[in-house]
Design a protein around this motif. Structure first.
Motif, PDB file in Angstrom:
ATOM      1  N   HIS A 117      56.556  59.223  49.989  1.00  0.00           N
ATOM      2  CA  HIS A 117      56.831  58.112  49.090  1.00  0.00           C
ATOM      3  C   HIS A 117      56.818  58.701  47.679  1.00  0.00           C
ATOM      4  O   HIS A 117      55.782  59.130  47.186  1.00  0.00           O
ATOM      5  N   MET A 118      57.989  58.781  47.074  1.00  0.00           N
ATOM      6  CA  MET A 118      58.105  59.449  45.779  1.00  0.00           C
ATOM      7  C   MET A 118      58.933  58.599  44.842  1.00  0.00           C
ATOM      8  O   MET A 118      60.061  58.215  45.180  1.00  0.00           O
ATOM      9  N   GLY A 119      58.365  58.295  43.689  1.00  0.00           N
ATOM     10  CA  GLY A 119      59.109  57.545  42.697  1.00  0.00           C
ATOM     11  C   GLY A 119      58.294  56.397  42.120  1.00  0.00           C
ATOM     12  O   GLY A 119      57.078  56.332  42.267  1.00  0.00           O
ATOM     13  N   TRP A 120      59.014  55.485  41.472  1.00  0.00           N
ATOM     14  CA  TRP A 120      58.385  54.403  40.716  1.00  0.00           C
ATOM     15  C   TRP A 120      58.295  53.140  41.551  1.00  0.00           C
ATOM     16  O   TRP A 120      59.269  52.728  42.165  1.00  0.00           O
ATOM     17  N   ASN A 121      57.113  52.542  41.581  1.00  0.00           N
ATOM     18  CA  ASN A 121      56.904  51.250  42.239  1.00  0.00           C
ATOM     19  C   ASN A 121      56.088  50.347  41.323  1.00  0.00           C
ATOM     20  O   ASN A 121      55.230  50.822  40.573  1.00  0.00           O
ATOM     21  N   ASN A 122      56.367  49.050  41.420  1.00  0.00           N
ATOM     22  CA  ASN A 122      55.598  48.123  40.604  1.00  0.00           C
ATOM     23  C   ASN A 122      54.261  47.787  41.268  1.00  0.00           C
ATOM     24  O   ASN A 122      54.088  47.923  42.484  1.00  0.00           O
ATOM     25  N   LEU A 123      53.332  47.360  40.453  1.00  0.00           N
ATOM     26  CA  LEU A 123      51.988  47.021  40.912  1.00  0.00           C
ATOM     27  C   LEU A 123      51.872  45.521  41.155  1.00  0.00           C
ATOM     28  O   LEU A 123      52.325  44.713  40.351  1.00  0.00           O
ATOM     29  N   VAL A 124      51.255  45.170  42.271  1.00  0.00           N
ATOM     30  CA  VAL A 124      50.925  43.775  42.579  1.00  0.00           C
ATOM     31  C   VAL A 124      49.409  43.662  42.498  1.00  0.00           C
ATOM     32  O   VAL A 124      48.680  44.377  43.199  1.00  0.00           O
ATOM     33  N   ILE A 125      48.938  42.780  41.631  1.00  0.00           N
ATOM     34  CA  ILE A 125      47.492  42.651  41.432  1.00  0.00           C
ATOM     35  C   ILE A 125      46.885  41.881  42.613  1.00  0.00           C
ATOM     36  O   ILE A 125      47.329  40.786  42.948  1.00  0.00           O
ATOM     37  N   ASN A 126      45.872  42.466  43.226  1.00  0.00           N
ATOM     38  CA  ASN A 126      45.186  41.849  44.368  1.00  0.00           C
ATOM     39  C   ASN A 126      43.926  41.105  43.956  1.00  0.00           C
ATOM     40  O   ASN A 126      43.572  40.087  44.551  1.00  0.00           O
ATOM     41  N   ARG A 127      43.244  41.623  42.960  1.00  0.00           N
ATOM     42  CA  ARG A 127      42.058  40.939  42.435  1.00  0.00           C
ATOM     43  C   ARG A 127      41.828  41.372  41.002  1.00  0.00           C
ATOM     44  O   ARG A 127      42.350  42.378  40.541  1.00  0.00           O
ATOM     45  N   ASP A 128      41.000  40.594  40.324  1.00  0.00           N
ATOM     46  CA  ASP A 128      40.751  40.851  38.911  1.00  0.00           C
ATOM     47  C   ASP A 128      39.842  42.061  38.736  1.00  0.00           C
ATOM     48  O   ASP A 128      38.943  42.309  39.537  1.00  0.00           O
ATOM     49  N   SER A 129      40.116  42.835  37.708  1.00  0.00           N
ATOM     50  CA  SER A 129      39.282  43.964  37.324  1.00  0.00           C
ATOM     51  C   SER A 129      39.647  44.345  35.898  1.00  0.00           C
ATOM     52  O   SER A 129      40.809  44.203  35.502  1.00  0.00           O
TER      53      SER A 129
END
Length: 202
Positions: A117-129
């Protein structure tokens, strides 16, 4: 001062440069006294899980990491360094990790996907931190990996990326943090994440 663990695995200078960009002083070291004196510790890493664990043992770093984690000092693993935080990996066999976060490291196995898995992916927030302050689904980070974490408790996942499965991208259990991607190669988003890391330890 942030201690960057030198165990002959990883792009240490890039991490030190990225810390400097957010106003943190990074010292590349395998000296236990410096690890003990540091405000936080970063465990970088590129390569094979078993080799990395062998090197940590060879340089007698595991006890130093354990002692500092028990004291409550923040330890952040990056890429392979994050994977070492888990109980075990199935990369080219079965190997024990540092066991700071319950779970295991497994290979991508969905049909038709490109590995690594190589390259750019967006982040999905699972919980607050505090780590993901001002981070959202429009924020992309840079990954390079063939194996991913399967935590026993998905609540230990702060943010994930989608790549055939929900790939833990940021994990946190108490004072132990992991980033599967490379914040030092993730442009402005990496800068924001390292700034959040700085605020956590200041």
């Amino acid at each position: 001062m942030i201690a960057i663990v030198d165990y002959d695995v990883g792009n240490l200078k890039n991490v030190a440069t990225a810390l400097g960009d957010v106003g943190l002083s990074g010292t590349i070291t395998r000296d236990k006294k410096i690890l003990d004196a540091a405000d936080a510790i970063i465990l970088p890493g590129v390569g094979a899980f078993s080799d990395a664990m062998d090197n940590l043992r060879k340089f007698e770093l595991i006890d130093a990491l354990n002692d500092n984690v028990k004291k409550g000092k923040i330890l952040m693993g990056i890429c392979l360094g994050m994977q070492l935080l888990f109980d075990k990996s199935y990369e080219d066999g079965e190997f024990s990790g540092l066991s700071y976060i319950p779970g295991e490291i497994v290979k991508f196995d969905a049909p038709g996907i490109k590995i690594p898995h190589m390259g750019w992916n967006n982040l999905v927030i699972n919980r607050d931190s505090p780590l993901v302050k001002n981070i959202g689904t429009e924020d992309y980070v840079y990954f390079v990996h063939s194996y991913y974490a399967k935590p026993d408790n998905f609540d230990d996942v702060v943010a994930y990326a989608k790549y055939s499965v929900k790939v833990p991208a940021i994990v946190q259990k108490d004072n132990v943090i992991g980033m599967q991607f490379h914040p030092e190669k993730s442009s402005n988003v990496g800068f924001k994440l390292l700034t959040n890391f700085k605020e956590m330890i200041s």
